[in-house]
Design an enzyme around this catalytic site. Structure first.
Site, mmCIF file in Angstrom:
data_model
loop_
_atom_site.group_PDB
_atom_site.id
_atom_site.type_symbol
_atom_site.label_atom_id
_atom_site.label_comp_id
_atom_site.label_asym_id
_atom_site.label_seq_id
_atom_site.Cartn_x
_atom_site.Cartn_y
_atom_site.Cartn_z
ATOM 1 N N VAL A 126 34.348 27.926 34.299
ATOM 2 C CA VAL A 126 34.376 26.814 35.248
ATOM 3 C C VAL A 126 33.297 26.951 36.323
ATOM 4 O O VAL A 126 33.057 26.015 37.089
ATOM 5 C CB VAL A 126 35.761 26.651 35.904
ATOM 6 C CG1 VAL A 126 36.802 26.270 34.872
ATOM 7 C CG2 VAL A 126 36.163 27.910 36.665
ATOM 8 N N TYR A 166 38.127 36.972 49.499
ATOM 9 C CA TYR A 166 39.090 36.330 48.607
ATOM 10 C C TYR A 166 40.083 35.485 49.403
ATOM 11 O O TYR A 166 40.350 34.325 49.074
ATOM 12 C CB TYR A 166 39.826 37.394 47.800
ATOM 13 C CG TYR A 166 40.924 36.875 46.915
ATOM 14 C CD1 TYR A 166 40.643 36.074 45.814
ATOM 15 C CD2 TYR A 166 42.259 37.192 47.176
ATOM 16 C CE1 TYR A 166 41.653 35.600 44.989
ATOM 17 C CE2 TYR A 166 43.277 36.722 46.357
ATOM 18 C CZ TYR A 166 42.972 35.924 45.269
ATOM 19 O OH TYR A 166 43.970 35.446 44.459
ATOM 20 N N ALA A 196 39.763 34.221 52.408
ATOM 21 C CA ALA A 196 39.108 33.074 53.043
ATOM 22 C C ALA A 196 38.873 31.958 52.031
ATOM 23 O O ALA A 196 39.036 30.771 52.339
ATOM 24 C CB ALA A 196 37.786 33.508 53.671
#
Length: 272
Positions: A67, A158, A160
């Protein structure tokens, strides 16, 4: 576990579907009647789901896709909606967990947390909203973390990124709500997945320390997280949007109190 058929005839996309939470979610959606498109970087792991789901009467389509390729991700959503004439559920689950102390973490690692955790989610939500608003229905569930709600060592980047995902999801939910499109967030705590094993260095003692600190004294199973995701994706949650749902065994509301000898409480009170 026996499932009903809440998603009969509906079309769902699940990212990060090759293992853990994404795998459990894809399996449950399919077993409940959805046509499920699962994407992940590890296509062979996705392919393993096709036959077991078919044996249970479900349909699973495996798509090898990172993704982080945002154009490819947006194209997948558009193509699936065109092929099936609808898109009912999008679960943005693909993870990127790059820990590090603030004084040590590189800017590249910081950005990597946001690239998968926020940028790809924005692209996916945007593409899905365009389809769902046109059809005046749909549900999106973004997977966050309790690290977005509480602070922890070596999780600044991570945490944040996941906090940004929370706020974005709520803003998007406000825009989507008039069109009968719902956007919610599930924030898992510790889950018994390959990710937890990697985070603990496959050390059972470290894992036990983490799980013992959870009020329910254990990690969640992937199926317990998928149950929450599928509930928010279903008509049973038809009037729920913009929520951040911790599924963490009580960890988020827990007040930490250092351990002490309870037998000395009376003496301590007398000496005050």
């Amino acid at each position: 576990m026996t499932y009903n058929r809440r998603f009969e005839g509906r079309v769902a996309i699940v990212t990060g579907a090759s293992m853990g939470i994404g795998r459990a979610t894809a399996m449950q959606l399919a077993e409940e009647g959805a046509i499920v498109v699962g994407c992940a970087r590890r296509k062979p792991k996705l392919d393993e789901l096709v036959d077991p789901i078919a044996e249970r009467g479900g349909k699973f389509i495996s798509v090898g896709l990172d993704v982080g390729d945002t154009d490819g991700f947006a194209g997948l959503i558009k193509d699936i909606a065109t092929e099936y004439g609808r898109l009912d559920v999008l679960v943005n689950n693909a993870p990127s967990v790059i820990g590090g102390m603030v004084v040590d973490q590189s800017l590249d690692d910081w950005k990597a947390n946001f690239g998968i955790g926020v940028d790809s989610v924005f692209v996916g939500v945007q593409a899905a909203m365009r389809v769902m608003i046109a059809q005046q229905s749909g549900a999106i569930v973004n997977i966050s973390s309790v690290s977005s709600l509480r602070a922890g060592t070596a999780s600044g980047g991570y945490g944040a990124a996941k906090a940004a995902l929370n706020q974005f999801s709520q803003c998007a939910a406000m825009e989507a709500a008039p069109h009968n499109v719902r956007i919610n967030v599930v924030a898992p705590g510790a889950v018994d997945t390959p990710g937890l094993n990697a985070a603990t260095g496959k050390n059972p003692h470290v894992k036990k320390v983490i799980t013992d600190a959870i009020p329910m004294q254990r990690a969640a199973t992937p199926a317990e997280i998928s149950a929450a995701i599928c509930f928010l994706s279903s008509d049973e949650a038809s009037f729920i949007t913009g929520v951040i749902l911790p599924v963490d065994g009580g960890k988020t509301p827990q007040l930490y109190v250092p351990s002490f000898d309870i037998t000395n409480l009376d003496n301590q009170a007398d000496n005050r």
